[in-house]
Write a protein that holds these residues in place. Structure first.
Motif, PDB file in Angstrom:
ATOM      1  N   GLY A 264     -19.599   4.749 -17.480  1.00 40.69           N
ATOM      2  CA  GLY A 264     -19.350   3.784 -16.426  1.00 40.69           C
ATOM      3  C   GLY A 264     -18.831   2.435 -17.101  1.00 40.69           C
ATOM      4  N   ALA A 265     -19.043   1.554 -16.319  1.00 39.35           N
ATOM      5  CA  ALA A 265     -18.554   0.101 -16.839  1.00 39.35           C
ATOM      6  C   ALA A 265     -19.323  -0.929 -15.863  1.00 39.35           C
ATOM      7  CB  ALA A 265     -17.104  -0.103 -16.284  1.00 39.35           C
ATOM      8  N   ALA A 266     -19.512  -1.982 -16.688  1.00 39.50           N
ATOM      9  CA  ALA A 266     -20.377  -3.027 -16.396  1.00 39.50           C
ATOM     10  C   ALA A 266     -19.451  -4.151 -15.544  1.00 39.50           C
ATOM     11  CB  ALA A 266     -20.970  -3.765 -17.507  1.00 39.50           C
ATOM     12  N   SER A 267     -18.151  -3.896 -15.421  1.00 40.97           N
ATOM     13  CA  SER A 267     -17.332  -4.619 -14.804  1.00 40.97           C
ATOM     14  C   SER A 267     -16.644  -3.896 -13.590  1.00 40.97           C
ATOM     15  CB  SER A 267     -15.978  -5.186 -15.573  1.00 40.97           C
ATOM     16  OG  SER A 267     -14.835  -5.439 -14.880  1.00 40.97           O
ATOM     17  N   GLU A 268     -16.652  -4.548 -12.450  1.00 38.32           N
ATOM     18  CA  GLU A 268     -16.280  -3.878 -11.178  1.00 38.32           C
ATOM     19  C   GLU A 268     -14.701  -3.536 -11.314  1.00 38.32           C
ATOM     20  OE1 GLU A 268     -17.478  -2.191  -8.702  1.00 38.32           O
ATOM     21  OE2 GLU A 268     -19.494  -2.980  -8.732  1.00 38.32           O
ATOM     22  N   ALA A 269     -14.020  -4.532 -11.630  1.00 38.59           N
ATOM     23  CA  ALA A 269     -12.613  -4.436 -11.799  1.00 38.59           C
ATOM     24  C   ALA A 269     -12.086  -3.200 -12.616  1.00 38.59           C
ATOM     25  CB  ALA A 269     -11.979  -5.885 -12.503  1.00 38.59           C
TER      26      ALA A 269
ATOM     27  N   SER B 196     -19.750   5.216  -8.911  1.00 38.75           N
ATOM     28  CA  SER B 196     -19.799   6.001 -10.049  1.00 38.75           C
ATOM     29  C   SER B 196     -21.306   6.453 -10.386  1.00 38.75           C
ATOM     30  CB  SER B 196     -19.148   5.103 -11.116  1.00 38.75           C
ATOM     31  OG  SER B 196     -20.174   4.186 -11.642  1.00 38.75           O
ATOM     32  N   ILE B 197     -22.026   5.607 -10.095  1.00 35.09           N
ATOM     33  CA  ILE B 197     -23.645   6.090 -10.343  1.00 35.09           C
ATOM     34  C   ILE B 197     -23.858   7.265  -9.472  1.00 35.09           C
ATOM     35  CG2 ILE B 197     -25.909   5.395 -10.346  1.00 35.09           C
ATOM     36  CD1 ILE B 197     -24.302   3.921 -12.537  1.00 35.09           C
TER      37      ILE B 197
ATOM     38  N   ARG C 120     -29.272  16.687 -24.196  1.00 37.07           N
ATOM     39  CA  ARG C 120     -29.408  15.395 -24.240  1.00 37.07           C
ATOM     40  C   ARG C 120     -28.328  14.523 -23.349  1.00 37.07           C
ATOM     41  NH1 ARG C 120     -31.113  12.743 -28.802  1.00 37.07           N
ATOM     42  NH2 ARG C 120     -29.137  11.648 -28.757  1.00 37.07           N
ATOM     43  N   LEU C 121     -28.794  13.417 -22.636  1.00 34.82           N
ATOM     44  CA  LEU C 121     -27.846  12.672 -21.812  1.00 34.82           C
ATOM     45  C   LEU C 121     -27.795  11.362 -22.357  1.00 34.82           C
ATOM     46  CD1 LEU C 121     -26.402  12.632 -18.946  1.00 34.82           C
ATOM     47  CD2 LEU C 121     -28.624  11.626 -18.102  1.00 34.82           C
ATOM     48  N   ARG C 122     -26.394  10.911 -22.660  1.00 35.47           N
ATOM     49  CA  ARG C 122     -26.075   9.565 -23.012  1.00 35.47           C
ATOM     50  C   ARG C 122     -25.163   9.013 -22.232  1.00 35.47           C
ATOM     51  NH1 ARG C 122     -21.862   8.427 -27.233  1.00 35.47           N
ATOM     52  NH2 ARG C 122     -21.977  10.654 -27.603  1.00 35.47           N
ATOM     53  N   ALA C 123     -25.382   7.501 -22.115  1.00 42.23           N
ATOM     54  CA  ALA C 123     -24.302   7.012 -21.118  1.00 42.23           C
ATOM     55  C   ALA C 123     -23.577   5.898 -21.839  1.00 42.23           C
ATOM     56  CB  ALA C 123     -25.138   6.121 -20.092  1.00 42.23           C
ATOM     57  N   ALA C 124     -22.279   6.118 -21.612  1.00 46.67           N
ATOM     58  CA  ALA C 124     -21.470   5.093 -22.175  1.00 46.67           C
ATOM     59  C   ALA C 124     -21.008   3.911 -21.192  1.00 46.67           C
ATOM     60  CB  ALA C 124     -20.127   5.643 -22.924  1.00 46.67           C
ATOM     61  N   ILE C 125     -21.136   2.459 -21.530  1.00 48.61           N
ATOM     62  CA  ILE C 125     -20.986   1.638 -20.425  1.00 48.61           C
ATOM     63  C   ILE C 125     -20.008   0.429 -21.257  1.00 48.61           C
ATOM     64  CG2 ILE C 125     -22.097  -0.334 -19.053  1.00 48.61           C
ATOM     65  CD1 ILE C 125     -25.027   1.032 -20.043  1.00 48.61           C
ATOM     66  N   SER C 126     -18.649   0.654 -20.691  1.00 46.84           N
ATOM     67  CA  SER C 126     -17.735  -0.116 -21.032  1.00 46.84           C
ATOM     68  C   SER C 126     -17.791  -1.605 -20.550  1.00 46.84           C
ATOM     69  CB  SER C 126     -16.221   0.381 -20.199  1.00 46.84           C
ATOM     70  OG  SER C 126     -16.070   1.933 -20.727  1.00 46.84           O
ATOM     71  N   CYS C 127     -17.082  -2.481 -21.315  1.00 47.30           N
ATOM     72  CA  CYS C 127     -16.872  -3.746 -20.894  1.00 47.30           C
ATOM     73  C   CYS C 127     -17.904  -4.703 -20.877  1.00 47.30           C
ATOM     74  CB  CYS C 127     -15.913  -4.024 -19.617  1.00 47.30           C
ATOM     75  SG  CYS C 127     -14.352  -3.120 -19.671  1.00 47.30           S
ATOM     76  N   CYS C 128     -19.042  -4.278 -21.630  1.00 47.26           N
ATOM     77  CA  CYS C 128     -20.313  -5.282 -21.710  1.00 47.26           C
ATOM     78  C   CYS C 128     -20.201  -6.566 -22.301  1.00 47.26           C
ATOM     79  CB  CYS C 128     -21.323  -4.238 -22.523  1.00 47.26           C
ATOM     80  SG  CYS C 128     -21.958  -2.736 -21.906  1.00 47.26           S
TER      81      CYS C 128
END
Length: 305
Positions: free
Chosen positions: A102-107, A120-121, A137-145
């Motif tokens: 997912g991303a930390a930025s709405e745009a 997305s969540i 295993r579950l890993r989450a990648a968070i873009s634009c932090c």
């Protein structure tokens, strides 16, 4: 200040590094890259992506790649799975780890996956539940932090909010990504400290792009806080198709060189890793981008005629 004695490296080259290449790459090359990386001591890598071939045609052979790889005991072979169809593909291919993103930025969320962060969540919820129920295993990648190509600054509170939501899904490892490489060490520290307050430092993975040449400085800033997991890409492969000017991930070779210089164990044979990086760069017609790799290659004895 005490740095970690050992770091865990996740090489994202076979997936994140190759996915944006325009020329199709043979499945056999992808398989050989993975096997060269594990032979060099990499024990965790992103091997495939089960997304729509319409959006990422380069990753359409994920099932064939995972079926063809000779798996190293103890190694983790991860696959991206953004929805239930993707998860079914990852399960059928026996991926050890499922990665949601997912991303930390709405745009950026709207541009990258065509939905809001909240939407997305909710898409990830059944994926997370099924993956965990299946003992993966579950890993989450968070873009634009640390910054977004569309909205610019990303509030730290927004990063923390996404982390909290993903924690509620049962995520085990959280990749805090500087997708466009704008982060600086102090900014990185503020973000990591805020996230650690929610999930603990031991569950954070740092993922830095080197657009402005600060990726290794940001890695070191994370080490100072106790982060001991990092994502990198052999030969510095990769980039972000939605971020103009964004270069590839920090090169795994450069990260390993830094760690070994600090006396931190990686379990990686740097010479073998350099061989793998130089090989894949030549195989796909790219310059070899790892700076430590290029320097050490240049020092090797040249064969005589």
């Amino acid at each position: 200040m005490t740095l970690p004695k050992h770091v865990h490296l996740i090489d994202v080259g076979p997936r994140d590094g190759l996915q944006n290449e325009k020329t199709p790459i043979d499945t056999a090359i992808k398989i050989e890259l993975i096997e060269r990386l594990t032979a060099a001591g990499i024990r965790h890598l992103e091997a495939a992506s089960f997304v729509s071939p319409k959006w990422v045609p380069q990753m359409a052979d994920g099932a064939e790649v995972l079926a063809g790889v000779k798996r190293k005991p103890g190694a983790t072979y991860a696959a991206l799975a953004p929805n239930m169809k993707g998860l079914e593909g990852a399960q059928a291919a026996s991926a050890d780890e499922v990665v949601i993103f997912g991303a930390a930025s709405e745009a950026f969320s709207q541009k990258n996956i065509n939905c809001s962060i909240a939407e997305s969540i909710e898409r990830f919820r059944p994926v997370a539940q099924a993956a965990l129920a299946d003992q993966r295993r579950l890993r989450a990648a968070i873009s634009c932090c640390l910054g977004c190509p569309y909205q610019g600054e990303v509030p730290i509170a927004a990063v923390v909010d996404v982390v909290q939501r993903l924690k509620d899904l049962g995520t085990q490892v959280f990749c805090i990504a500087d997708t466009i490489g704008v982060g600086t060490p102090e900014h990185t520290k503020r973000v990591i400290e805020a996230v650690a307050g929610v999930i603990g430092i031991e569950r954070i993975s740092g993922h830095f792009h080197d657009t402005y040449g600060t990726a290794l400085a940001n890695v070191y800033a994370c080490l100072e806080l106790g982060v001991s997991t990092f994502e990198s890409s052999v030969s510095g492969l990769g980039g972000c198709p939605y971020a103009k000017g964004a270069t590839g991930n920090v090169a795994t070779e450069d990260v390993v060189y830094l760690m070994h210089g600090l006396g931190i164990e990686t379990g990686v044979d740097l010479d073998a890793l350099i061989d793998a990086g130089a090989w894949i760069a030549e195989a796909i017609g790219r310059p070899y981008a790892a700076r430590a790799g290029r320097a050490l290659l240049a020092k090797r004895p040249q064969p005589t005629a």
